[in-house]
Design an enzyme around this catalytic site. Structure first.
Site, PDB file in Angstrom:
ATOM      1  N   MET A  34       0.840  -1.208   0.000  1.00 61.67           N
ATOM      2  CA  MET A  34       0.000   0.000   0.000  1.00 61.67           C
ATOM      3  C   MET A  34       0.869   1.251   0.000  1.00 61.67           C
ATOM      4  O   MET A  34       0.376   2.354   0.284  1.00 61.67           O
ATOM      5  CB  MET A  34      -0.945  -0.005   1.203  1.00 61.67           C
ATOM      6  CG  MET A  34      -1.916  -1.194   1.158  1.00 61.67           C
ATOM      7  SD  MET A  34      -3.425  -0.920   2.118  1.00 61.67           S
ATOM      8  CE  MET A  34      -2.753  -0.651   3.744  1.00 61.67           C
ATOM      9  N   ALA A  36       3.955   4.016   1.061  1.00 62.24           N
ATOM     10  CA  ALA A  36       4.619   4.552   2.265  1.00 62.24           C
ATOM     11  C   ALA A  36       5.685   3.544   2.697  1.00 62.24           C
ATOM     12  O   ALA A  36       5.695   3.058   3.831  1.00 62.24           O
ATOM     13  CB  ALA A  36       3.615   4.847   3.377  1.00 62.24           C
ATOM     14  N   LEU A  37       6.554   3.262   1.770  1.00 61.70           N
ATOM     15  CA  LEU A  37       7.456   2.112   1.912  1.00 61.70           C
ATOM     16  C   LEU A  37       8.518   2.335   2.978  1.00 61.70           C
ATOM     17  O   LEU A  37       8.971   3.456   3.223  1.00 61.70           O
ATOM     18  CB  LEU A  37       8.123   1.815   0.568  1.00 61.70           C
ATOM     19  CG  LEU A  37       7.152   1.487  -0.575  1.00 61.70           C
ATOM     20  CD1 LEU A  37       7.928   1.143  -1.847  1.00 61.70           C
ATOM     21  CD2 LEU A  37       6.202   0.354  -0.216  1.00 61.70           C
ATOM     22  N   ALA A  39      11.830  -0.161   5.247  1.00 60.20           N
ATOM     23  CA  ALA A  39      12.812  -1.230   5.023  1.00 60.20           C
ATOM     24  C   ALA A  39      12.182  -2.625   5.016  1.00 60.20           C
ATOM     25  O   ALA A  39      12.744  -3.550   4.422  1.00 60.20           O
ATOM     26  CB  ALA A  39      13.910  -1.151   6.082  1.00 60.20           C
ATOM     27  N   HIS A  41       9.276  -3.424   3.545  1.00 57.80           N
ATOM     28  CA  HIS A  41       8.849  -3.625   2.154  1.00 57.80           C
ATOM     29  C   HIS A  41      10.066  -3.908   1.265  1.00 57.80           C
ATOM     30  O   HIS A  41      10.012  -4.765   0.370  1.00 57.80           O
ATOM     31  CB  HIS A  41       8.145  -2.377   1.606  1.00 57.80           C
ATOM     32  CG  HIS A  41       6.887  -1.989   2.316  1.00 57.80           C
ATOM     33  ND1 HIS A  41       6.801  -0.860   3.087  1.00 57.80           N
ATOM     34  CD2 HIS A  41       5.656  -2.561   2.349  1.00 57.80           C
ATOM     35  CE1 HIS A  41       5.560  -0.743   3.567  1.00 57.80           C
ATOM     36  NE2 HIS A  41       4.853  -1.768   3.138  1.00 57.80           N
ATOM     37  N   GLY A 151       4.911 -10.268   3.984  1.00 54.66           N
ATOM     38  CA  GLY A 151       5.571 -10.190   5.280  1.00 54.66           C
ATOM     39  C   GLY A 151       4.841 -10.989   6.343  1.00 54.66           C
ATOM     40  O   GLY A 151       3.612 -11.008   6.384  1.00 54.66           O
ATOM     41  N   VAL A 180      10.611  -7.172   9.732  1.00 55.55           N
ATOM     42  CA  VAL A 180      11.749  -6.268   9.899  1.00 55.55           C
ATOM     43  C   VAL A 180      11.377  -5.255  10.981  1.00 55.55           C
ATOM     44  O   VAL A 180      10.283  -4.681  10.956  1.00 55.55           O
ATOM     45  CB  VAL A 180      12.083  -5.549   8.578  1.00 55.55           C
ATOM     46  CG1 VAL A 180      13.239  -4.571   8.771  1.00 55.55           C
ATOM     47  CG2 VAL A 180      12.426  -6.576   7.494  1.00 55.55           C
ATOM     48  N   SER A 190       3.954   1.305   8.089  1.00 49.51           N
ATOM     49  CA  SER A 190       3.643   2.632   7.552  1.00 49.51           C
ATOM     50  C   SER A 190       2.864   3.441   8.582  1.00 49.51           C
ATOM     51  O   SER A 190       2.918   4.667   8.601  1.00 49.51           O
ATOM     52  CB  SER A 190       2.829   2.504   6.265  1.00 49.51           C
ATOM     53  OG  SER A 190       3.501   1.645   5.365  1.00 49.51           O
TER      54      SER A 190
HETATM   55  P1  AMP Z   1       1.380  -2.963   3.453  1.00 47.15           P
HETATM   56  O1  AMP Z   1       1.968  -1.925   2.564  1.00 47.15           O
HETATM   57  O2  AMP Z   1       1.344  -2.580   4.900  1.00 47.15           O
HETATM   58  O3  AMP Z   1       0.079  -3.509   2.941  1.00 47.15           O
HETATM   59  O4  AMP Z   1       2.382  -4.187   3.413  1.00 47.15           O
HETATM   60  C1  AMP Z   1       2.817  -4.727   2.190  1.00 47.15           C
HETATM   61  C2  AMP Z   1       3.614  -5.970   2.495  1.00 47.15           C
HETATM   62  O5  AMP Z   1       4.730  -5.639   3.317  1.00 47.15           O
HETATM   63  C3  AMP Z   1       2.819  -7.034   3.266  1.00 47.15           C
HETATM   64  O6  AMP Z   1       3.160  -8.322   2.770  1.00 47.15           O
HETATM   65  C4  AMP Z   1       3.293  -6.840   4.667  1.00 47.15           C
HETATM   66  O7  AMP Z   1       3.181  -7.999   5.462  1.00 47.15           O
HETATM   67  C5  AMP Z   1       4.741  -6.483   4.444  1.00 47.15           C
HETATM   68  N1  AMP Z   1       5.304  -5.788   5.596  1.00 47.15           N
HETATM   69  C6  AMP Z   1       4.788  -4.716   6.243  1.00 47.15           C
HETATM   70  N2  AMP Z   1       5.560  -4.391   7.289  1.00 47.15           N
HETATM   71  C7  AMP Z   1       6.590  -5.276   7.314  1.00 47.15           C
HETATM   72  C8  AMP Z   1       7.724  -5.476   8.165  1.00 47.15           C
HETATM   73  N3  AMP Z   1       7.959  -4.679   9.211  1.00 47.15           N
HETATM   74  N4  AMP Z   1       8.563  -6.491   7.877  1.00 47.15           N
HETATM   75  C9  AMP Z   1       8.328  -7.308   6.811  1.00 47.15           C
HETATM   76  N5  AMP Z   1       7.288  -7.171   5.968  1.00 47.15           N
HETATM   77  C10 AMP Z   1       6.425  -6.171   6.219  1.00 47.15           C
END
Ligand code: AMP
Length: 295
Positions: A34, A36-37, A39, A41, A151, A180, A190
């Site tokens: 989604m 707002a990347l 580390a 991501h 993740g 992470v 994010s």
């Molecule tokens: P999001 O942008 O929050 O929907 O997350 C996109 C992907 O990044 C999903 O597969 C999340 O599980 C993964 N993700 C989010 N935060 C972390 C993190 N701290 N460590 C590893 N993967 C993450």
């Protein structure tokens, strides 16, 4: 336009670029986000690169996975910075579509999740996993990756997507990567951007409580209540309002009763409000490395 990264808002053009990758006989890795990347991501992108010659990333704040009182409108949107970060991490194709194109007028189809969505976040976020499963199915059908990386931070989501790929017979390997964390132990998210300094230091009660559960497990504790009740107490003591803090079988995601004896792996998962920010975190005891919490 950033060197080596092609950003598409058009689904058809992005699909064409993905077709071209496969047409050259190259494997495509895919990381849905989604935006707002952070580390976390970028780690997923690096892992995708190990599985595939080319990596595609989607950046889409998916309206159907947000409830009416959730943070869809204020969710951070930082596309330009995200693309720069992706360039550094080695992603080459980026899809940033409009909601209108992802959900054409009059659409009604949803992907139903079933029992993996019944506990943990499911009851607190009605429709959330259906929204996630629907958008991920659409994104998979658009990109056509060999491998998709998610993740473990969103452990329930990962299990649901593994199941979705299996049940819908999708020819996609779903890879789950460890969470992470920031240097202080807080899982990167994010949504951490919403936290004040005071809230952020209270939020550390979450990884600290998970580390406590890991230490008890390591010391041989297998009683579910003895593993999870101190987690609940620690969150309350820090003024965090938990939606849940539960311990469950990591495959079926059914919470254990407090008097149950857990096996060699057990999922401890937490969702708690710190102020108005809802944070989630988890650890599979017997499998994941415990968070190192400073301060
Ligand atoms: P999001 O942008 O929050 O929907 O997350 C996109 C992907 O990044 C999903 O597969 C999340 O599980 C993964 N993700 C989010 N935060 C972390 C993190 N701290 N460590 C590893 N993967 C993450």
């Amino acid at each position: 336009m950033v060197a080596n990264v092609s950003v598409f808002s058009s689904i058809a053009e992005f699909r064409g670029a993905c077709d071209a990758v496969r047409g050259r006989g190259e494997r495509l890795g895919f990381v849905p986000t989604m935006g707002a990347l952070h580390a976390g991501h970028l780690r997923l992108v690096e892992v995708a690169r190990r599985h595939a010659e080319r990596v595609a990333v989607s950046i889409f704040v998916n309206p159907t996975q947000f409830g009416p009182n959730e943070d869809f409108a204020k969710y951070p949107r930082t596309l330009e910075r995200d693309v720069q970060l992706l360039a550094g991490a080695g992603a080459e194709l980026v899809l940033a579509p409009s909601a209108e194109e992802m959900y054409p007028a009059g659409e009604t189809t949803r992907v139903r999740v079933g029992r993996l969505g019944e506990h943990f976040c499911g009851p607190f976020r009605p429709g959330h996993f259906e929204g996630v499963a629907t958008v991920v199915t659409k994104l998979f059908s658009i990109a056509g990756p060999c491998t998709a990386v998610f993740g473990r931070k969103d452990f329930q989501q990962l299990k649901i997507i593994e199941r979705l790929a299996r049940d819908l017979l999708l020819p996609i390997t779903v890879v789950g990567e460890p969470t992470v964390r920031d240097a202080d132990g807080l899982a990167l998210s994010s949504r951490n951007a919403y936290l004040s300094a005071e809230e952020r230091s209270r939020a550390l009660a979450i990884p600290r409580a998970l580390a406590g559960a890991a230490a008890r497990f390591q010391a041989g504790v297998r009683n579910a209540g003895a593993l999870i009740e101190p987690v609940r107490a620690a969150l309350a003591a820090a003024g965090l309002r938990a939606d849940y803090a539960d311990i469950a079988d990591p495959e079926g995601l059914f919470p254990f009763a407090l008097d149950a004896t857990v096996g060699e792996r057990a999922l401890v998962a937490v969702a708690a409000f710190c102020g108005t920010t809802r944070l989630i975190d988890n650890l599979v005891l017997g499998e994941d490395q415990a968070p190192m919490v400073t301060a």
